[in-house]
Design a protein around this motif. Structure first.
Motif, mmCIF file in Angstrom:
data_model
loop_
_atom_site.group_PDB
_atom_site.id
_atom_site.type_symbol
_atom_site.label_atom_id
_atom_site.label_comp_id
_atom_site.label_asym_id
_atom_site.label_seq_id
_atom_site.Cartn_x
_atom_site.Cartn_y
_atom_site.Cartn_z
ATOM 1 N N LYS A 50 0.809 -1.221 0.000
ATOM 2 C CA LYS A 50 0.000 0.000 0.000
ATOM 3 C C LYS A 50 0.844 1.273 0.000
ATOM 4 N N GLN A 51 2.110 1.139 -0.276
ATOM 5 C CA GLN A 51 2.981 2.276 -0.061
ATOM 6 C C GLN A 51 3.543 2.933 -1.329
ATOM 7 N N TYR B 208 2.664 0.438 17.147
ATOM 8 C CA TYR B 208 1.398 1.172 17.019
ATOM 9 C C TYR B 208 0.872 1.684 18.360
ATOM 10 N N GLU C 7 -2.736 8.965 18.319
ATOM 11 C CA GLU C 7 -3.907 9.130 17.448
ATOM 12 C C GLU C 7 -3.489 9.148 15.987
ATOM 13 N N GLY C 8 -4.470 9.196 15.110
ATOM 14 C CA GLY C 8 -4.155 9.233 13.679
ATOM 15 C C GLY C 8 -3.850 7.847 13.164
ATOM 16 N N PRO C 9 -3.285 7.779 11.938
ATOM 17 C CA PRO C 9 -3.021 6.475 11.328
ATOM 18 C C PRO C 9 -2.009 5.666 12.140
ATOM 19 N N ALA C 10 -2.134 4.346 12.091
ATOM 20 C CA ALA C 10 -1.259 3.488 12.883
ATOM 21 C C ALA C 10 0.073 3.289 12.183
ATOM 22 N N GLU D 76 5.342 -2.368 4.263
ATOM 23 C CA GLU D 76 5.207 -0.907 4.250
ATOM 24 C C GLU D 76 6.195 -0.251 5.201
ATOM 25 N N ASN E 31 -0.259 11.619 4.918
ATOM 26 C CA ASN E 31 -1.500 11.531 5.681
ATOM 27 C C ASN E 31 -1.898 10.109 6.040
ATOM 28 N N LYS E 32 -1.219 9.153 5.412
ATOM 29 C CA LYS E 32 -1.603 7.761 5.654
ATOM 30 C C LYS E 32 -0.737 7.087 6.717
ATOM 31 N N ILE E 33 0.292 7.790 7.156
ATOM 32 C CA ILE E 33 1.177 7.183 8.155
ATOM 33 C C ILE E 33 1.475 8.196 9.262
ATOM 34 N N PRO E 34 1.883 7.728 10.451
ATOM 35 C CA PRO E 34 2.288 8.684 11.499
ATOM 36 C C PRO E 34 3.688 9.195 11.157
#
Lengths: 792, 126
Positions: A252-253, A299, A304-307, A315, A348-351
């Motif tokens: 997914k990366q 994780y 908070e936010g994406p794991a 990934e 935005n998809k990762i911390p």
């Protein structure tokens, strides 16, 4: 352009004029070539229009320029493949589009890239080679290369694992190069060549399961796997690839701009890679060293936010690799580096803050040595805090907190790097920290990692600031860990100094130096002192009392600053050299320096440096002094090791310099001889050295090379002695040998091996037969064996 | 190629030792020359740092310029190389020229600029 101009300045008059006219003629071409370079290297950067339309536009421009500038375009693209790996798929797409328009171009590009790959393998540029392998893989996705031919190359690479009598690092690299290309091209291979692909993976699996892993303990940042396993890099990579396989090779990366051009690309004809066979092994080849993957978050640490992706998710590797490439590309400009990291494509998809932080600390703590200067990491982290003031400082504080909590199992080298960074970071943020949270460390044995870390941080903070400021920055309860105020101690002015045998002379010396006497005059004053060693032997090796009186007084007089001390040393250098003409004298001199400056480690560091540079003391004397009983109270302090490593570095720089000089002189002489033999005129403007001069240089070189070897032998021998003593004592008293002292010392031994691994490897056979023999304690021997395993 | 840097915006209280600690992180330092007030012979907020190699000096330009020392953002610039005499401030009253005209209050550099503070003194005495 710059290189053109440089070249012109070396050429003689006649050349220059012809060059100029040629340049005038081609200046238009140069402009176009520069423009092409800028266009190509900037595609994929932030832009107002979409990447797809930019790529389409650029492909059309380049297509039009192909007839005139093909070679240049190919060269630029090959360079981008290696130098801008973070934009790899942008370039593979571009090549794919061009190939669809112009089949011959695609063929020539692939040919050129393959030639480059072979060259990189031959010249041991393994990281660049790995990037080309990955790029070739991605070209399969862009319909430039046929899947089968890529697989054939992978087969050749993996076959290296079946070779006999090769070091593991060789086969490791070839497997790693294949594995790291699979996130890009695995899916294609799975769809098109499943059977053959499976076979390849089975061979890799077999290889992974039979690898030796003796080297791992030497490279781990933490000795414990709790809370996060510290995995060997190839094991981890294989686990990640197996997961990827279980997900049917879908990740997914990776951004894959070529997907948008599928309809164009699927029409294109593909090229077959030529046979690429790894160059055979020989003793000289230096393969990349293995690593251990640095992990500090999972994780649960991200509120908070994406794991954060799991440690075996592909990934995680892809993000780490991408961020590492951004750092590598930008590390010379810390502001650009911070900005580029924060504009990570999938931010935005990762911390992102956590991932950046983990990768930066991973670089800082990397063993055997960090790839970048510590201050590069520190100053870039400060920029990141400036650009992201709401989140980054908090993430960094959390990271510092976690690193602190894990100090007990952290390797000494890394604790030191952590302390150096932390002090530097605090100095940029008004030294504000919630020290009270760490108050517990003031209640335990001060030799334990936590109190020791805090003491070293405060010491480093003091060096960047001043005593009052640091005392005020921490709570009262930390007072035992705050360094004492640095001050020179002149014992001849102390109360009770009347008992000291050199007192009268010291005071006289003080007077004559203050009245600006010559070095010779000080010798007259010192002459009256009796030698305390004279009672025991007829010919004392040195004169401890004269050294004591002179060094104490001289350093006392120069105590005001570094510059004052240096000036004092420079003025009386002849006296110092006379007093310390042999190693015993030099060690005695260093001991007296310690007596004066024991509360000011930084002063001792710079003074030792000065004494080495002015050749008042030898490197071996410094090493022996640091291991002497007088230094035992400070032996586990960082500054002692700061001096040790700087001494080793000074020695090796000296060797390098002489090596270079001797080599250049030899080359010059050989060239001149050849000229003479060819009947050409002897040109004595060139300052060609004589055979005799060159031989003298080579003799001198051999001498310092031996000194360097001796230095290492001394250091290792003294380590073995003190560690063996400790282990024997613990055994006879039946107590646990794993004391805090033991941790610091055995890990410093490990550090000497790792920090200077390139040098120490030269002596590996001597060390094995002379010092690290099978009869020494296994705990000590293990350190040596782990080191040897790094390249076996 | 110069290996010397000019360092500016230091506090008057920052010592050679502190400068050595920070700049030493970028490479081996050959010497540090503290900028002094021409009249008082005390530090007046600048210095020269000379490295042995160009590479080390470049590192300092990259990684130290614009970061803090003694809570002040310091500035590094290339210098042609130190010449005797240049360690002294060129301002009328002995310090750096910028400290003559400054109108802000800077604790690390003796409060207000020389001109402003002399005006303040005059006013107080009236």
């Amino acid at each position: 352009m710059a290189s053109r101009r440089r070249r012109a300045s070396f050429s003689d008059e006649e050349d220059e004029t012809s060059h100029r006219s040629k340049r005038r003629r081609t200046s238009e071409n140069v402009d176009i070539e520069d423009r092409l370079e800028s266009l190509i290297s900037r595609v994929g950067e932030k832009s107002t229009s979409s990447l797809e339309s930019n790529l389409e536009g650029l492909a059309s421009v380049l297509e039009a320029d192909l007839p005139n500038y093909k070679t240049k375009i190919i060269r630029i693209l090959c360079e981008c493949a290696v130098k801008l790996p973070e934009k790899q798929s942008v370039y593979t797409t571009l090549v794919g589009l061009l190939n669809a328009k112009n089949f011959n171009f695609g063929g020539e590009f692939v040919e050129m890239l393959v030639r480059q790959l072979k060259e990189m393998l031959k010249t041991e540029k393994f990281e660049e080679a790995r990037l080309i392998v990955r790029f070739l893989g991605d070209l399969v996705n862009c319909r430039v290369i046929a899947a089968g031919s890529l697989l054939a190359m992978f087969d050749n690479f993996v076959e290296v694992t079946l070779e006999d009598n090769i070091p593991q690092v060789r086969s490791d690299w070839y497997v790693y190069a294949v594995l790291t290309a699979l996130p890009w091209v695995g899916r294609e291979l799975y769809e098109k060549k499943d059977m053959e692909f499976q076979k390849l993976l089975v061979t890799i699996d077999n290889y992974i399961s039979k690898r030796q892993k003796i080297h791992v303990p030497a490279l781990r940042v933490w000795s414990s796997d709790s809370p996060h396993p510290q995995e060997e890099y190839l094991d981890c990579m294989w686990a990640q690839v197996k997961n990827l396989r279980n997900n049917k090779w879908i990740e997914k990366q990776i951004s894959r701009p070529y997907l948008a051009f599928d309809s164009v690309l699927c029409e294109a004809l593909q090229h077959t890679l030529p046979q690429i066979i790894p160059p055979s092994h020989n003793e000289e080849v230096m393969y990349p060293l293995p690593t251990v993957v640095f992990r500090m978050f999972d994780y649960t640490d991200v509120p908070e936010g994406p794991a954060i992706p799991g440690s075996h998710a592909i990934e995680r590797f892809l993000i780490e690799e991408h961020l590492s490439h951004i750092i590598k590309t930008n590390h010379l400009e810390r502001k650009d580096c911070a900005a580029a990291l924060l504009s990570f494509t999938m931010r935005n998809k990762i911390p992102l803050d956590y991932m950046i932080c983990e990768v930066m600390f991973g670089h800082l703590f990397r063993l055997p040595t960090s790839p970048y200067m510590e201050i590069m990491v520190g100053s870039t982290l400060i920029e990141l805090c400036k650009l992201q003031p709401k989140s980054m400082p908090l993430v960094l504080a959390q990271a510092a907190e976690m690193l602190y909590e894990r100090l007990d199992t952290m390797k000494t080298t890394c604790i030191e790097r952590f302390a150096n960074w932390f002090a530097y970071h605090l100095s940029n943020f008004q030294f504000s920290w919630s020290w009270a949270d760490w108050v517990e460390c003031t209640h335990v044995n001060p030799l334990m990692p936590k109190p020791k870390f805090v003491a070293e941080v405060l010491h480093k903070c003091l060096r960047l600031s001043y005593h009052q400021r640091i005392s005020n920055a921490v709570p009262e309860s930390f007072s035992a860990l705050v360094p004492v105020k640095p001050q020179a101690r002149y014992k001849y002015a102390d109360e009770g100094a009347g008992q000291l045998p050199g007192l009268m002379t010291a005071h006289r010396l003080l007077e004559v130096i203050k009245s600006k006497c010559t070095p010779e005059e000080t010798l007259v004053v010192l002459k009256e002192l009796p030698n305390p060693l004279a009672d025991d032997t007829d010919e004392p090796s040195h004169h401890p009392l004269r050294i004591d009186v002179f060094v104490s007084t001289l350093l006392h007089l120069g105590a005001k600053s570094f510059s004052h001390s240096f000036a004092a040393i420079s003025k009386f250098i002849s006296v110092l050299k006379m007093l310390a003409e042999n190693e015993e004298g030099q060690i005695c001199l260093l001991k007296n320096m310690y007596e004066v400056w024991s509360t000011h480690p930084q002063m001792m560091v710079v003074l030792t440096d000065k004494l080495l540079k002015t050749q008042v003391v030898d490197c071996s004397a410094v090493a022996n002094w640091l291991f002497s009983a007088d230094m035992a109270p400070d032996f586990t302090k960082n500054y002692v090791w700061e001096i040790m490593h700087s001494t080793i570095n000074k020695m090796s720089k000296h060797v390098e310099k002489l090596e270079k000089e001797a080599e250049e002189a030899r080359d010059m002489l050989d060239a001149a001889k050849k000229k003479a033999a060819d009947g050409l005129e002897y040109d004595d403007d060139d300052n060609v050295p004589t055979e005799e001069q060159v031989e003298r240089m080579e003799e001198r070189l051999e001498l310092v090379q031996n000194q360097q070897k001796r230095l290492f032998l001394i250091i290792f021998q003294r380590f073995i002695i003190i560690l063996t003593d400790h282990l024997a004592r613990c055994e006879s008293e039946s107590v646990d040998y794993q004391t805090p002292w033991y941790k610091w010392v055995i890990e410093r031994l490990q550090e000497v091996f790792l920090a200077h691994h390139n040098l120490v490897f030269q002596y590996i056979h001597t060390l094995e037969s002379l010092l690290f023999t099978s009869d020494i304690d296994i705990h000590i021997l293990e350190v040596f064996q782990q080191f040897c395993a790094l390249r076996s | 190629m110069s290996t010397t840097l000019y360092i500016g915006n230091l506090s008057f209280y920052t010592t050679e030792e502190q400068i050595h600690e920070l700049f030493g992180r970028c490479g081996d330092i050959k010497r540090i020359i503290m900028g002094l007030d021409k009249v008082r012979k005390t530090p007046c907020g600048f210095c020269f740092v000379e490295y042995y190699t160009r590479t080390d000096a470049e590192m300092a330009m990259r990684y130290v310029n614009g970061t803090r020392l003694d809570d002040r953002i310091i500035r590094t610039d290339w210098d042609a190389g130190f010449v005797e005499g240049r360690q002294y401030g060129r301002g009328k009253s002995g310090g750096q020229v910028r400290d003559e005209y400054r109108t802000d209050f800077d604790e690390g550099r003796m409060g207000y600029g020389k001109i402003v503070s002399s005006k303040i003194k005059t006013r107080e005495s009236i």
